[in-house]
Design a protein around this motif. Structure first.
Motif, mmCIF file in Angstrom:
data_model
loop_
_atom_site.group_PDB
_atom_site.id
_atom_site.type_symbol
_atom_site.label_atom_id
_atom_site.label_comp_id
_atom_site.label_asym_id
_atom_site.label_seq_id
_atom_site.Cartn_x
_atom_site.Cartn_y
_atom_site.Cartn_z
ATOM 1 N N GLU A 31 0.880 -1.260 -0.073
ATOM 2 C CA GLU A 31 -0.094 0.078 0.026
ATOM 3 C C GLU A 31 0.742 1.286 0.018
ATOM 4 O O GLU A 31 1.898 1.084 0.438
ATOM 5 C CB GLU A 31 -1.094 -0.132 1.204
ATOM 6 N N PRO A 32 0.436 2.168 -0.579
ATOM 7 C CA PRO A 32 1.045 3.545 -0.813
ATOM 8 C C PRO A 32 1.505 4.197 0.549
ATOM 9 O O PRO A 32 0.586 4.127 1.372
ATOM 10 C CB PRO A 32 0.447 4.247 -1.608
ATOM 11 N N GLU A 45 -7.541 10.379 2.093
ATOM 12 C CA GLU A 45 -6.779 9.254 2.150
ATOM 13 C C GLU A 45 -7.835 7.732 2.064
ATOM 14 O O GLU A 45 -7.365 7.050 1.564
ATOM 15 C CB GLU A 45 -6.215 9.279 3.751
ATOM 16 N N ARG A 53 -7.100 -0.454 -2.863
ATOM 17 C CA ARG A 53 -7.467 -2.032 -2.395
ATOM 18 C C ARG A 53 -8.164 -2.628 -3.525
ATOM 19 O O ARG A 53 -8.020 -3.755 -3.821
ATOM 20 C CB ARG A 53 -8.595 -1.936 -1.342
ATOM 21 N N LEU B 124 -12.543 -1.365 3.225
ATOM 22 C CA LEU B 124 -11.293 -2.310 2.772
ATOM 23 C C LEU B 124 -11.253 -3.603 3.282
ATOM 24 O O LEU B 124 -10.831 -4.585 2.568
ATOM 25 C CB LEU B 124 -10.179 -1.559 3.510
ATOM 26 N N LEU B 197 -9.916 3.931 7.486
ATOM 27 C CA LEU B 197 -9.366 3.654 6.033
ATOM 28 C C LEU B 197 -8.311 4.556 6.127
ATOM 29 O O LEU B 197 -7.983 5.495 5.320
ATOM 30 C CB LEU B 197 -10.127 4.043 5.074
ATOM 31 N N ARG B 198 -7.168 4.318 7.073
ATOM 32 C CA ARG B 198 -5.831 5.058 7.184
ATOM 33 C C ARG B 198 -4.920 4.161 6.201
ATOM 34 O O ARG B 198 -4.327 3.426 6.775
ATOM 35 C CB ARG B 198 -5.444 5.224 8.531
ATOM 36 N N VAL B 199 -4.806 4.460 4.893
ATOM 37 C CA VAL B 199 -3.960 3.665 4.133
ATOM 38 C C VAL B 199 -2.511 3.700 4.710
ATOM 39 O O VAL B 199 -1.775 2.823 4.975
ATOM 40 C CB VAL B 199 -3.955 4.321 2.714
ATOM 41 N N ALA B 200 -2.285 4.743 4.968
ATOM 42 C CA ALA B 200 -0.756 5.123 5.562
ATOM 43 C C ALA B 200 -0.385 4.210 6.687
ATOM 44 O O ALA B 200 0.552 3.624 6.815
ATOM 45 C CB ALA B 200 -0.104 6.465 5.797
ATOM 46 N N LYS B 202 -2.198 1.779 7.646
ATOM 47 C CA LYS B 202 -1.888 0.133 7.330
ATOM 48 C C LYS B 202 -0.796 -0.201 6.553
ATOM 49 O O LYS B 202 -0.121 -1.266 6.859
ATOM 50 C CB LYS B 202 -3.142 -0.087 6.420
ATOM 51 N N ARG B 203 -0.231 1.104 5.914
ATOM 52 C CA ARG B 203 1.104 0.231 5.233
ATOM 53 C C ARG B 203 2.183 0.348 6.214
ATOM 54 O O ARG B 203 2.901 -0.600 6.204
ATOM 55 C CB ARG B 203 1.307 1.670 4.414
#
Lengths: 409, 208
Positions: A31-32, A45, A53, B124, B197-200, B202-203
């Motif tokens: 993931e970025p 975000e 996803r 997600l 949904l905190r992509v960062a 999760k990353r």
């Protein structure tokens, strides 16, 4: 500050670019990692995360085995379709991939289109002077040939002949001599063809009806053509008279023409005797296709006329004829030339000494085998002058021969 | 060097099977993604994808498309009709699942379906869970066709904006807006939970 959709797009662009650069395998992409500066909004975000996803959702990734199997199926199917298409439409396939052939065929199609247009145009042409007239005649010929039976052919010919008759009237009025003569020939051909087709029909009401139609056509044609005579020039009158005769009308004919040069005359008097049929009272003498003034000295019913006229000048004798008061014409170039002295010496019983040339323009002259040669020779010389061009002889006529004078005896 | 779509199409029309294979390989991911995003299971997605490509093979000779955008648009239109036919022939309506997040105040227009199970609130998580994929499909089916096409071509396949714009016959800005609205609506339909949904984040959790 940029709108949300712009900012979202910027984030997605950046992520895709990073992924492309990192060349991560599909499905295993991490993931970025967005910095705080890059993704300040939690809302954005979450959208980016959702997109990411979705982009890598395993449910949306193709199973390699499925991809291979489907590819094989597709290639097989494509080959099958190609074979079928080549069997079914080899021409279309060839055209699609062979531009030269396609161009050639297109040109052929254009040519066909042009020819069709030409045929359509020609079908409307009625003027024999038109270059398309020949094509029209061909069309008519083909149309008649394609007719299934003699009755249809006769009907078509009769119909065409009627059309032709109306065309002749128009051509006569417009003074198109050559076209008129051609039209007259076509009329004759169509009438003959109709008569021939009717003759092939078995006896019965259909034949009787068509025969009646043909008779009516001939009658109408005679009426129309006679009406046209006064508007025509001499060559067209001759042709029309001939056609009238073909149609069964009474027309003048010349069976025999004799020209006798007066032996005692010093100014070239000639006696012209015309024998034939329907030579009407008041008919005019035609010399070389032109009316000349001549004195009618004798007549026997409508079968013989004798004219006397003066012959001098440079005119060469080519044809003689008569023009009846009703406009019909008869003309011939089969002329017998002789001298009055010979005739008198022989008691008027001798035959003409010249030999007629039915189709030529130069009658030949033979001197008599008996008698005084000293008398005969000067007449023969004058007869030769009548026959030979540029000999100094000629018939004087104020109508067609300028400088000539007609003398009545 | 990658051969242009125009050249590939020309070769395919001339009967070159290799060109047909290359076209297939190039567009399979997009078509499959589009179809798989609209039907509940992979087997059905594969069947329908096969149908789409068989139709592609049969329609190549008549095809007038000259570039990638128009060719993809053509393929997706076949895919759309195939999916529609699938639902129509089986008299199946897309499975209606409860997607409404109880914690959100979606407008009625945005929430045509009932409430989603409280246990599944994170979009997600929905995407990741195979058993919940049907809910995702259902949500995608509730997008407009344009939103779906933008989602597939832009987000999933990664085509640039200009290509997607040509494909849909729209301006680039309109594609950006469609992209935003598609994702926003999808999130809403799936329910974004409580900001998970905190992509960062999760990353960071996944990658040391």
């Amino acid at each position: 500050m940029k709108p949300l959709d712009e900012r979202l797009n910027d984030y997605l662009e950046r992520l895709m670019k990073e992924q492309e650069e990192a060349r991560h395998p599909v499905g295993g992409c991490p993931e970025p990692a967005l910095t705080q500066e890059q993704s300040p909004s939690p809302d954005l975000e979450s959208l980016v995360g959702l997109a990411w996803r979705l982009r890598h959702a395993p449910q949306l990734q193709v199973d390699p085995e499925f991809a291979r199997q489907l590819e094989r199926r597709l290639v097989d199917r494509y080959a099958e379709l190609r074979q079928r298409s080549q069997k079914r439409r080899p021409l279309f396939t060839a055209l699609r991939w062979r531009p030269a052939l396609a161009i050639a065929l297109s040109l052929c199609l254009l040519l066909c289109l042009f020819c069709t247009s030409l045929l359509v145009l020609a079908a409307q042409v009625t003027d024999p002077a038109n270059p398309l007239y020949t094509l029209r005649r061909w069309e008519q010929h083909v149309e008649i040939q394609l007719s299934s039976n003699p009755a249809s052919q006769a009907t078509l010919n009769l119909q065409m002949a009627r059309e032709q008759l109306s065309v002749l009237v128009r051509l006569a009025d417009s003074g198109q001599g050559e076209a008129y003569q051609q039209g007259l020939l076509d009329l004759d051909r169509q009438v003959d063809a109709a008569a021939s087709a009717i003759a092939r029909l078995p006896a019965g009401p259909q034949r009787d009806q068509l025969a009646g139609d043909l008779a009516a056509l001939k009658s109408d044609s005679i009426h129309e053509l006679r009406h046209l005579l006064s508007r025509l020039g001499l060559p067209e009158r001759l042709a029309t008279t001939r056609e009238l005769g073909q149609l069964g009308d009474t027309v003048p004919t010349l069976a025999h023409v004799t020209v006798v040069l007066q032996s005692h005359s010093t100014n070239g008097l000639v006696t012209i005797t015309l024998t034939g049929s329907d030579l009407q009272p008041g008919a005019q003498l035609l010399v070389n296709g032109a009316v000349v003034e001549a004195h009618e000295t004798q007549r026997q019913s409508q079968g013989l006329i004798v004219f006397v006229t003066n012959w001098q000048g440079n005119q060469r004798l080519q044809s003689l004829g008569i023009l009846n008061p009703d406009g019909t014409v008869a003309q011939t170039n089969a002329i017998a030339l002789t001298s009055a002295g010979e005739s008198h010496q022989r008691g008027g019983s001798s035959k003409p000494t010249s030999t007629p040339t039915p189709h030529g323009n130069k009658p030949t002259v033979s001197p008599p085998s008996h008698g005084d040669q000293s008398l005969v020779l000067p007449y023969v010389a004058r007869l030769e002058a009548l026959a030979e061009p540029g000999c100094g002889g000629g018939i004087r006529g104020h109508t067609a021969t300028p400088g000539c004078r007609v003398t009545k005896t | 060097m990658t051969e242009t779509i125009e050249r590939l199409l020309d070769r395919a029309r001339q009967g070159d099977a290799e060109a047909v294979s290359m076209l297939y390989q190039r567009f399979l991911p997009g078509v499959f993604s589009y179809v798989a995003a609209r039907v509940p299971d992979r087997a059905t997605a594969e069947d329908l994808t096969s149908e789409v490509f068989l139709q592609m093979v049969e329609g190549l000779a008549r095809l007038r498309a000259r570039d990638e955008a128009s060719f993809l648009a053509w393929l997706l239109s076949i895919a759309r009709l195939t999916v529609a036919g699938y639902y129509r022939s089986r008299e199946k309506e897309p499975l209606l699942l409860s997607l409404q997040d109880q914690g959100r105040q979606d407008s009625p227009a945005d929430s045509p379906v009932g409430p989603i199970d409280d246990a599944v609130r994170d979009p997600l998580a929905l995407i990741e869970g195979q058993e919940d994929w049907q809910a995702v499909v259902q949500a995608i089916n509730h997008l407009t066709e344009e939103q779906r096409q933008v989602l597939v071509s832009r987000v999933i396949l990664g085509y640039d904006l200009a290509t997607v714009a040509r494909m849909l016959g729209k301006q680039v800005n309109a594609i950006k807006a469609l992209q935003f609205r598609a994702l926003q609506r999808l999130r809403r339909l799936l329910g974004d939970g409580s900001g998970s949904l905190r992509v960062a984040q999760k990353r960071k959790e996944r990658v040391p």
